[in-house]
Design an enzyme around this catalytic site. Sequence first.
Site, PDB file in Angstrom:
ATOM      1  CE  LYS A   1      -2.004  -0.912   3.896  1.00 11.97           C
ATOM      2  NZ  LYS A   1      -2.188  -0.228   5.140  1.00 11.97           N
TER       3      LYS A   1
ATOM      4  NE  ARG B   1      -5.009  -2.166   9.368  1.00 14.27           N
ATOM      5  CZ  ARG B   1      -3.922  -1.427   9.448  1.00 14.27           C
ATOM      6  NH1 ARG B   1      -3.884  -0.386  10.226  1.00 14.27           N
ATOM      7  NH2 ARG B   1      -2.855  -1.741   8.779  1.00 14.27           N
TER       8      ARG B   1
ATOM      9  NE  ARG C   1       6.646  -2.579   6.182  1.00  9.07           N
ATOM     10  CZ  ARG C   1       5.343  -2.386   6.313  1.00  9.07           C
ATOM     11  NH1 ARG C   1       4.682  -1.773   5.366  1.00  9.07           N
ATOM     12  NH2 ARG C   1       4.712  -2.840   7.366  1.00  9.07           N
TER      13      ARG C   1
ATOM     14  NE  ARG D   1       5.424  -0.777  10.777  1.00  9.19           N
ATOM     15  CZ  ARG D   1       4.284  -0.649  10.110  1.00  9.19           C
ATOM     16  NH1 ARG D   1       4.194   0.214   9.121  1.00  9.19           N
ATOM     17  NH2 ARG D   1       3.249  -1.377  10.412  1.00  9.19           N
TER      18      ARG D   1
ATOM     19  NE  ARG E   1       1.455  -5.670  11.095  1.00 12.46           N
ATOM     20  CZ  ARG E   1       2.274  -4.919  10.358  1.00 12.46           C
ATOM     21  NH1 ARG E   1       3.476  -5.328  10.078  1.00 12.46           N
ATOM     22  NH2 ARG E   1       1.867  -3.759   9.903  1.00 12.46           N
TER      23      ARG E   1
HETATM   24  P1  AMP Z   1      -0.157   0.403   9.716  1.00 14.45           P
HETATM   25  O1  AMP Z   1       1.016   1.305   9.667  1.00 14.45           O
HETATM   26  O2  AMP Z   1      -1.336   0.970   9.006  1.00 14.45           O
HETATM   27  O3  AMP Z   1       0.184  -0.992   9.310  1.00 14.45           O
HETATM   28  O4  AMP Z   1      -0.585   0.303  11.272  1.00 14.45           O
HETATM   29  C1  AMP Z   1       0.323  -0.151  12.252  1.00 14.45           C
HETATM   30  C2  AMP Z   1      -0.438  -0.695  13.438  1.00 14.45           C
HETATM   31  O5  AMP Z   1      -1.284   0.328  13.991  1.00 14.45           O
HETATM   32  C3  AMP Z   1      -1.373  -1.859  13.139  1.00 14.45           C
HETATM   33  O6  AMP Z   1      -0.707  -3.111  13.108  1.00 14.45           O
HETATM   34  C4  AMP Z   1      -2.356  -1.743  14.300  1.00 14.45           C
HETATM   35  O7  AMP Z   1      -1.788  -2.226  15.502  1.00 14.45           O
HETATM   36  C5  AMP Z   1      -2.516  -0.225  14.434  1.00 14.45           C
HETATM   37  N1  AMP Z   1      -3.590   0.280  13.550  1.00 14.45           N
HETATM   38  C6  AMP Z   1      -3.486   1.122  12.487  1.00 14.45           C
HETATM   39  N2  AMP Z   1      -4.670   1.359  11.918  1.00 14.45           N
HETATM   40  C7  AMP Z   1      -5.567   0.630  12.632  1.00 14.45           C
HETATM   41  C8  AMP Z   1      -6.978   0.421  12.538  1.00 14.45           C
HETATM   42  N3  AMP Z   1      -7.727   1.017  11.597  1.00 14.45           N
HETATM   43  N4  AMP Z   1      -7.554  -0.419  13.450  1.00 14.45           N
HETATM   44  C9  AMP Z   1      -6.850  -1.010  14.422  1.00 14.45           C
HETATM   45  N5  AMP Z   1      -5.522  -0.878  14.560  1.00 14.45           N
HETATM   46  C10 AMP Z   1      -4.880  -0.050  13.681  1.00 14.45           C
END
Ligand code: AMP
Length: 221
Positions: free
Chosen positions: A18, A98, A133, A168, A179
């Site tokens: 993404k 999500r 990554r 990360r 995940r």
């Molecule tokens: P991302 O960078 O979008 O992959 O988000 C990193 C982490 O933030 C995810 O693995 C979740 O722990 C949390 N997170 C981000 N967006 C959401 C969401 N919409 N709902 C729940 N957890 C989120």
Amino acid sequence: MYDDVRIYGVGGPANAGKGTLLSLLEKAHGGEFVVISVGNRLRKEVKEGTELGLQAKTYMENGKLVPDDIINKVFLKIIDEVIKEGKCHKMILDGYPRSPGQVVEMLKSGVYMERMIEITLPEDVLIKRGSDRVCCVDCGETYTVEDLHKRTKKEGVCDKCGGNVVRRPDDAPEKVKVRLQSYLDDTYPMYDVLRKAGVEVVSIDRSETGDVDRFFEAVDF
Ligand code: AMP
């Protein structure tokens, strides 16, 4: 309140790419849209040690979704800030909603989506990509360690903002698997909820040719 704003969602399992698609879109159409990333905001809050950051930290580090009640508040706060700035009439939600609960809350708050785009890849590729990554702690830009074409110019330093580029904690292979499972169990059912609410859902497999063009079309560029 959100009537004159066109809102698109981009979702998919971790490491499907993404971030790269959004960077390509930024290069081609920067300034014509705003990306709202709950994940980036949460990482900032964790780094600053705020109360919200403390609440979210353990979930994030373990590759779990942060509970809906926390996420919905964060999302509404960010979207209101962007709307108040009034700079842009096209928004791309990166990684929100999500879960089915987040879809319901989003629709209740008056945010209607033009289209939800799911970015996918086969499972073995997702896991391999996770271990390659790295990410800027300040602006969230992603880079790769092994794949030459997206490495930082200077090792460990973000090309965009000069921030620290690190792996990360949730990109370790065992966390990537957690995940992915969480995506299938907790996120995937939301696509049906969106469809039932009349939102078009488009799936784009990044291993197929034409994926980038299809993504641009899906967000109406
Ligand atoms: P991302 O960078 O979008 O992959 O988000 C990193 C982490 O933030 C995810 O693995 C979740 O722990 C949390 N997170 C981000 N967006 C959401 C969401 N919409 N709902 C729940 N957890 C989120």
